[in-house]
Design an enzyme around this catalytic site. Structure first.
Site, short mmCIF file in Angstrom:
data_model
loop_
_atom_site.label_atom_id
_atom_site.label_comp_id
_atom_site.label_asym_id
_atom_site.label_seq_id
_atom_site.Cartn_x
_atom_site.Cartn_y
_atom_site.Cartn_z
N ASP A 278 3.49 9.64 -0.45
CA ASP A 278 2.28 8.92 -0.04
C ASP A 278 1.98 7.84 -1.09
O ASP A 278 1.97 8.15 -2.29
CB ASP A 278 1.10 9.91 0.04
CG ASP A 278 0.04 9.47 1.04
OD1 ASP A 278 -0.10 8.25 1.24
OD2 ASP A 278 -0.65 10.34 1.60
N HIS B 53 0.81 -1.22 0.00
CA HIS B 53 0.00 0.00 0.00
C HIS B 53 0.84 1.27 0.00
O HIS B 53 0.32 2.34 -0.26
CB HIS B 53 -0.94 0.00 1.21
CG HIS B 53 -2.01 -1.04 1.12
ND1 HIS B 53 -3.32 -0.74 0.85
CD2 HIS B 53 -1.95 -2.39 1.22
CE1 HIS B 53 -4.02 -1.86 0.80
NE2 HIS B 53 -3.21 -2.88 1.04
C1 G6P Z 1 -1.15 3.18 6.36
C2 G6P Z 1 -0.66 1.77 6.11
C3 G6P Z 1 -1.59 0.74 6.73
C4 G6P Z 1 -1.85 1.10 8.19
C5 G6P Z 1 -2.39 2.51 8.32
C6 G6P Z 1 -2.63 2.94 9.77
O1 G6P Z 1 -2.29 3.44 5.60
O2 G6P Z 1 -0.49 1.53 4.72
O3 G6P Z 1 -1.02 -0.54 6.64
O4 G6P Z 1 -2.72 0.17 8.77
O5 G6P Z 1 -1.45 3.39 7.74
O6 G6P Z 1 -1.46 2.79 10.53
P1 G6P Z 1 -1.41 1.84 11.83
O7 G6P Z 1 0.04 1.82 12.20
O8 G6P Z 1 -2.27 2.51 12.83
O9 G6P Z 1 -1.92 0.49 11.43
#
Ligand code: G6P
Length: 462
Positions: free
Chosen positions: A367, A166
């Site tokens: 991003d 992602h």
């Molecule tokens: C980004 C990453 C995700 C992640 C999200 C929130 O979008 O690509 O994999 O889940 O951030 O971050 P966190 O560390 O809270 O999961």
């Protein structure tokens, strides 16, 4: 122990489950929707299928039995407090995250973080291997789990494995800093298909494979694809048309003192998002008198994220110092230049904020995609509102008719803010119309359909 374990034909493997658990004072577990774009993106995909989701519930040292929620079988993976520190906060978010985002912050390289990452990835792979039906389709997500494809392949040569990254995949000159670069590449090459957001990410990955293994992904049976993620555009379109949301947007304007124009930013509080650059540009416009307090307001929502990781703590201090100074120097008794919220808002409130905004500021320094930009566009069926979008987001590949900016260029950013605030309604509508066409023609359903179609058509394993 023992017993018959239920198996599934379609399994999502992601660091987080689509539900977060908190334990109340009475000791009872409460589940709520997880934050993050991934959950929002995958929910519509997994719904309707009988599938399973392997992931972490967001709490340390708290084991849960698998359970069903909204037609999905959730399989919680337990992390110890030390693993949260070393695997999640450490290797995932203080090594890989900064490394993959152009080293905006300095990545830490610590062997005990790597060991923890390896152990936790093995746990995810084992949990998945246990519940995969013969020939199942397994879709692994994101940088936290790059070793899972190979680890799963070793146990279950019969399953189809797709991996989607992602976030950006860095150029080799940066990626090669990683002491464990070869293991990461080998982990990913356990997949039948590896997907990226942008063509540049896919090219960077293929180059890393060539440099580190002397061969191509194709030669070892891994297909590489770029297919940008998106949102469920219809949900935002409908939200933007609901009377209570429109009413709330009017209330928001009124509670801000009915300024002539509202600038809006919403991000996880992350150093990749360019929040400081945005506040700096806006602050200079206020200081120089080019924008007037009360006439224009910047609403900045910075949702709490990774709060125990050093660079995130430093960023919070820096952002709050900037906001405090700007407001202290320039507020009147009636108005402040910045309305700042270190909070998370639900979807209805977000839609109302998107509607209330005259100019949406997405100024990320790097991003993978940026779904906020797409949500804003999908909400604006009134064809109003201007999107200022960093060219360092994946979204800028598609959303060419946004006002594209280089957020490092503060003067350029200031000029873009001023011209966006004064853009005439016909141009706003024409730009928004073309942006909406892009978002609606490739929504999250198209993204997952394309990925899964390509995965189904990869070669059979030898
Ligand atoms: C980004 C990453 C995700 C992640 C999200 C929130 O979008 O690509 O994999 O889940 O951030 O971050 P966190 O560390 O809270 O999961």
């Amino acid at each position: 122990m023992g017993g018959v374990v239920a198996t599934f034909d379609f399994i999502v493997v992601a660091n987080r489950l689509p539900a977060d658990c908190t334990i109340a004072e009475d000791g009872i577990a409460h589940w709520s929707r997880s934050p993050g774009g991934l959950v929002a993106a995958l929910e519509p995909v997994i719904h309707g299928r009988s599938g399973a989701w392997v992931g972490w519930a967001g709490l340390a040292d708290t084991p849960f039995e698998p359970f069903d929620a909204d037609g999905v079988h959730l399989v919680p993976v337990t992390l110890s407090a030390l693993e949260v520190e070393r695997y999640y906060e450490g290797f995932a978010n203080d090594t890989l995250w900064p490394l993959y985002h152009d080293v905006i912050a300095a990545p830490g390289y610590h062997r005990e973080w790597w060991e923890s990452y390896t152990r936790v990835n093995q746990r995810f792979a084992d949990a998945t291997a246990r519940i995969a039906a013969p020939g199942a389709i397994v879709w692994v997500h994101d940088y936290q789990l790059q070793l899972v494809p190979r680890m799963l392949r070793e146990q279950r040569p019969d399953v189809k494995i797709g991996f989607f990254n992602h976030i950006p995949f860095p150029p080799y000159g940066i990626f090669s800093q990683l002491p464990w670069r070869r293991q990461i590449i080998e982990g990913l090459l356990g997949s039948d298909l590896v997907g990226f957001q942008r063509a540049a990410d896919a090219a960077n990955f293929s180059r890393a494979v060539r440099r580190l293994t002397g061969t191509t992904p194709d030669a070892v049976g891994t297909k590489v694809l770029h297919v940008p993620i998106s949102i469920d555009a219809t949900i935002y379109d409908e939200l933007g048309k609901r009377e209570h949301v429109r009413e709330r947007a009017r209330d928001i304007r009124a509670s801000l003192g009915n300024p002539r124009k509202i600038l809006f930013g919403v991000d996880r509080l992350d150093y990749t998002k360019g929040i400081r650059h945005r506040i700096k540009a806006f602050g200079e416009l206020i200081e120089s008198g080019q924008l007037e307090v009360g006439d224009v307001v910047l609403v900045q929502v910075a949702s709490p994220s990774r709060e125990r990781v050093g660079p995130y703590q430093e960023l919070r201090d820096q952002v709050e110092l900037m906001v405090g100074r700007l407001n202290g120097d320039h507020s009147t008794l009636a108005h402040a230049p910045v309305a700042y919220y270190h909070q998370t808002f639900d979807r209805d409130e977000m839609a109302a904020l998107y509607l209330a905004a005259d100019v949406m500021l997405v100024t990320a320094l790097r991003d993978g995609m940026n779904l906020v930009a797409k949500e804003f566009v999908a909400t604006r069926s009134d064809l109003d509102g201007v999107l200022v979008l960093s060219e360092f987001t994946g979204a800028s590949d598609e959303l060419r008719r946004a006002v594209l900016v280089n957020p490092h260029d503060i003067d350029g950013l200031k000029a873009a803010i001023l011209s966006s605030l004064e853009m005439d309604p016909a141009e706003r509508a024409s730009r928004m119309k073309s942006l909406r066409k892009k978002v609606f023609s490739h929504d999250v359903a198209a993204w997952s359909a394309k990925f899964l179609h390509e995965l189904a058509h990869t070669k059979e394993n030898p």
